[in-house]
Design a protein around this motif. Sequence first.
Motif, PDB file in Angstrom:
ATOM      1  N   UNK A 389       0.980  -1.178   0.074  1.00 32.07           N
ATOM      2  CA  UNK A 389      -0.067   0.119  -0.038  1.00 32.07           C
ATOM      3  C   UNK A 389       0.819   1.401   0.019  1.00 32.07           C
ATOM      4  N   UNK A 390       0.750   2.037  -1.123  1.00 35.00           N
ATOM      5  CA  UNK A 390       1.880   3.002  -1.423  1.00 35.00           C
ATOM      6  C   UNK A 390       1.107   4.413  -1.296  1.00 35.00           C
ATOM      7  N   UNK A 391       1.580   5.580  -0.395  1.00 32.86           N
ATOM      8  CA  UNK A 391       0.844   6.789  -0.539  1.00 32.86           C
ATOM      9  C   UNK A 391       1.967   7.705  -1.169  1.00 32.86           C
ATOM     10  N   UNK A 392       1.152   8.760  -1.742  1.00 34.16           N
ATOM     11  CA  UNK A 392       1.744  10.124  -2.356  1.00 34.16           C
ATOM     12  C   UNK A 392       1.075  11.085  -2.101  1.00 34.16           C
ATOM     13  N   UNK A 393       1.623  12.306  -1.606  1.00 30.03           N
ATOM     14  CA  UNK A 393       0.685  13.477  -1.358  1.00 30.03           C
ATOM     15  C   UNK A 393       1.222  14.308  -2.749  1.00 30.03           C
ATOM     16  N   UNK A 394       0.250  14.488  -3.826  1.00 28.22           N
ATOM     17  CA  UNK A 394       0.670  15.156  -5.081  1.00 28.22           C
ATOM     18  C   UNK A 394       1.100  16.495  -4.854  1.00 28.22           C
ATOM     19  N   UNK A 395       0.448  17.241  -3.551  1.00 28.88           N
ATOM     20  CA  UNK A 395       0.836  18.612  -3.476  1.00 28.88           C
ATOM     21  C   UNK A 395       2.178  18.719  -2.799  1.00 28.88           C
ATOM     22  N   UNK A 396       2.601  17.860  -2.308  1.00 28.11           N
ATOM     23  CA  UNK A 396       3.975  17.945  -1.163  1.00 28.11           C
ATOM     24  C   UNK A 396       5.175  17.961  -2.186  1.00 28.11           C
ATOM     25  N   UNK A 397       5.101  17.724  -3.603  1.00 25.51           N
ATOM     26  CA  UNK A 397       6.161  17.802  -4.409  1.00 25.51           C
ATOM     27  C   UNK A 397       6.326  18.760  -5.214  1.00 25.51           C
ATOM     28  N   UNK A 398       7.231  19.389  -5.678  1.00 26.63           N
ATOM     29  CA  UNK A 398       7.201  20.403  -6.778  1.00 26.63           C
ATOM     30  C   UNK A 398       7.032  19.718  -7.997  1.00 26.63           C
ATOM     31  N   UNK A 399       6.585  20.451  -9.348  1.00 25.31           N
ATOM     32  CA  UNK A 399       6.183  19.742 -10.418  1.00 25.31           C
ATOM     33  C   UNK A 399       7.146  18.902 -11.000  1.00 25.31           C
ATOM     34  N   UNK A 400       8.459  19.647 -10.711  1.00 25.14           N
ATOM     35  CA  UNK A 400       9.558  18.930 -11.598  1.00 25.14           C
ATOM     36  C   UNK A 400       9.911  17.567 -10.949  1.00 25.14           C
ATOM     37  N   UNK A 401       9.497  17.309  -9.640  1.00 24.97           N
ATOM     38  CA  UNK A 401       9.776  15.804  -9.038  1.00 24.97           C
ATOM     39  C   UNK A 401       8.543  15.117  -8.783  1.00 24.97           C
ATOM     40  N   UNK A 402       7.382  15.488  -9.215  1.00 24.69           N
ATOM     41  CA  UNK A 402       6.424  14.734  -9.078  1.00 24.69           C
ATOM     42  C   UNK A 402       6.315  13.599 -10.226  1.00 24.69           C
ATOM     43  N   UNK A 403       6.724  13.680 -11.269  1.00 20.44           N
ATOM     44  CA  UNK A 403       6.618  12.557 -12.195  1.00 20.44           C
ATOM     45  C   UNK A 403       7.582  11.785 -11.972  1.00 20.44           C
ATOM     46  N   UNK A 404       8.913  12.086 -11.393  1.00 18.42           N
ATOM     47  CA  UNK A 404       9.663  11.214 -10.929  1.00 18.42           C
ATOM     48  C   UNK A 404       9.436  10.195  -9.824  1.00 18.42           C
ATOM     49  N   UNK A 405       8.858  10.978  -8.964  1.00 19.30           N
ATOM     50  CA  UNK A 405       8.130   9.976  -7.926  1.00 19.30           C
ATOM     51  C   UNK A 405       7.178   9.225  -8.238  1.00 19.30           C
ATOM     52  N   UNK A 406       6.308   9.466  -9.134  1.00 15.07           N
ATOM     53  CA  UNK A 406       5.170   8.630  -9.642  1.00 15.07           C
ATOM     54  C   UNK A 406       5.786   7.274 -10.475  1.00 15.07           C
ATOM     55  N   UNK A 407       6.598   7.687 -11.442  1.00 14.73           N
ATOM     56  CA  UNK A 407       6.732   7.031 -12.497  1.00 14.73           C
ATOM     57  C   UNK A 407       8.624   6.423 -12.482  1.00 14.73           C
ATOM     58  N   UNK A 408       9.240   6.827 -11.377  1.00 14.29           N
ATOM     59  CA  UNK A 408      10.752   6.911 -11.466  1.00 14.29           C
ATOM     60  C   UNK A 408      11.436   7.164 -12.685  1.00 14.29           C
ATOM     61  N   UNK A 409      12.771   7.230 -12.407  1.00 12.57           N
ATOM     62  CA  UNK A 409      13.702   7.625 -13.382  1.00 12.57           C
ATOM     63  C   UNK A 409      14.918   7.085 -13.774  1.00 12.57           C
TER      64      UNK A 409
END
Length: 647
Positions: A389-409
Amino acid sequence: MATSASAYLVVRRSDGFGDVFPLTPGQRYTIGRANTNLIVLKDEVCSREHAEVYFAEGCWRLRDLNSLNGTRVNEEKLDSEWELSAKDEVQLGRSSFVFVEEIEQLPDLPFIPTPAEKVTIKKRLRNTRFLTPDPLAATVNGSATVALEPAENKRGLTRDLALLYRLALDMGSAANYPELVRVVLTGLLEAIHADAGAILTCRNGQDLELTDYRHRDANVHGYIRVSEFLSKEVLASKEAILAENVAHHPDLVQRDSIHGVGAHSLICAPVIFGEEVLGIIHLYCTSLHKSLDSDDLEFVLAVARQFGAACHQIQRQVSLSAENQALKDQLRVENEIVGNDPGMKKIETQIAMVARTHATVLIRGESGTGKELVARAIHYASPRKEGPFVCLNCAALPESLLESELFGHEKGAFTGATEKKIGKFEAAHRGTIFLDEIGEMNSTSQAKLLRILEGHPFERVGGHVQIRVDTRVVAATNHPLEKGLQAGTFRRDLYFRLQVVEIQLPPLRERKSDVALLAEHFLKRYIRETGRKVHGFTPAALKKMEEYDWPGNVRELRNVIERAVALGFGPVLDAGEIWLSAVDSLDLAAPSDSQNAYQPKSLEQMERDQILKTLNYTEWNKSQAAAILQIERSTLDRKIKAYDLKR
């Protein structure tokens, strides 16, 4: 320096006494098989330089010289230097001496059996060539290495290495400890001509408990235990032992065990991980013509080392599984939805119905109403409960890092990407991902999320490999997504794809009948965590909480109870210890009458104010601000420069 003898070592034999060796102070008397010793023993069980006797500090002393089978004084193994006294009996291998200061002191007693009638330790081994960097080399004197000649390689090293490799693979595939033990016993009896084998597990660092036993003859039943003498030697020295004459050991003869089956030789090897002895491998052979030898000892010790590492891994896996299950159970307990309000009962019914499906869920509610709690309840009631069960607050990250957190890099995808990173979606494979504040997600991430929800693969940032995951999405928002649709900041197609099942959580002020119940629930939790002896609330405290509107909802109530438990003094919490915020439940964002009053402004001033407010709202994300204002990004840049707007 004295020149006459001041003491004597007298050889003791089965029929009386033998040679007498005078001892003169100032001379060190080494004892052993080598001809260079002052006292030479014709005893193959003794070491070349076994022990020494010398005079120091007014008395004669005995010291073992790291012999293979050790030195004993009065039947006790010598661990350190020994101060000799008259009539002390010294045993070295099969040889026995009596120390006296005068010949007349020789005892006139019946002969006591010598160690020759006990277990003969033929070889000890702490390390094996199989675990050295070059298994075809043997260590000489602890330093130089020389290649083994073919004649020395009695067992065929290639065969042994192949057996060890296959046994290591079988150990790695064992699912539990009993299965691992069976694999090891089967492999040992396949590789070595021992008649029987057993594995004993060490409990509390010293007690040995039989785990499994195997005999080549199916008609032979019952384990023939290893002698207490040998087991203590192995546990104390952490060395593997090859022993002979085991049928004559008094401990075993008395119990009619190994003596009864005619065992001739045995091997005992410690199962070690780090510095801890986990158990003992015990093998014995009854044939005089096929006695266990040094090559067998090498092989068993190598297996014991592998076995120790495999035991540790299984113990660690069992421990982690138990800890994981305990944490899951704790999460289930702490995340039970508490409330008797009809609205909450309806939500519990919705959770039970939707959890069995794979539908996407959108949870709406004010901040602090328990949206993540509901998401966890959906996960743990679903067929995916064993998954992450994985949680992520989309408002807690800047736009430049959100995509990396969601989908990896991938490594090198951008500045600071020093290594590959797995995204939240990959981490939630076969589980559930909870996306809080979904309305704050940027347009690029929205497009990728939509493709995943429609079953398409995605790529990591900077990557080209298509990744497909099986993940359930539960989203949450405390702001109306419809406003984002009107402003153009939220995709319409994603909105409809998320809103397959919608759960609306009521604020706490609309279910005040649950306030006392929730307060008791949080009180029990913090009593358990802090150990404080608090028995409940006074009627005044409960009334104070029930009359409050709770703008922070359940989260605020939880924090109030935690503060009261931490700072309270008495056995019950009174109204004075229930500290409530001065903020009420009114919408603070609503304009006041004075704000609604007309203020004369030019169109230019109104445009400037609106652009500045929008930039501040988006934290100066110009692309997002341009989308809200419905103008081009270049137009926005010109107006910022024209109005001299600054962050």
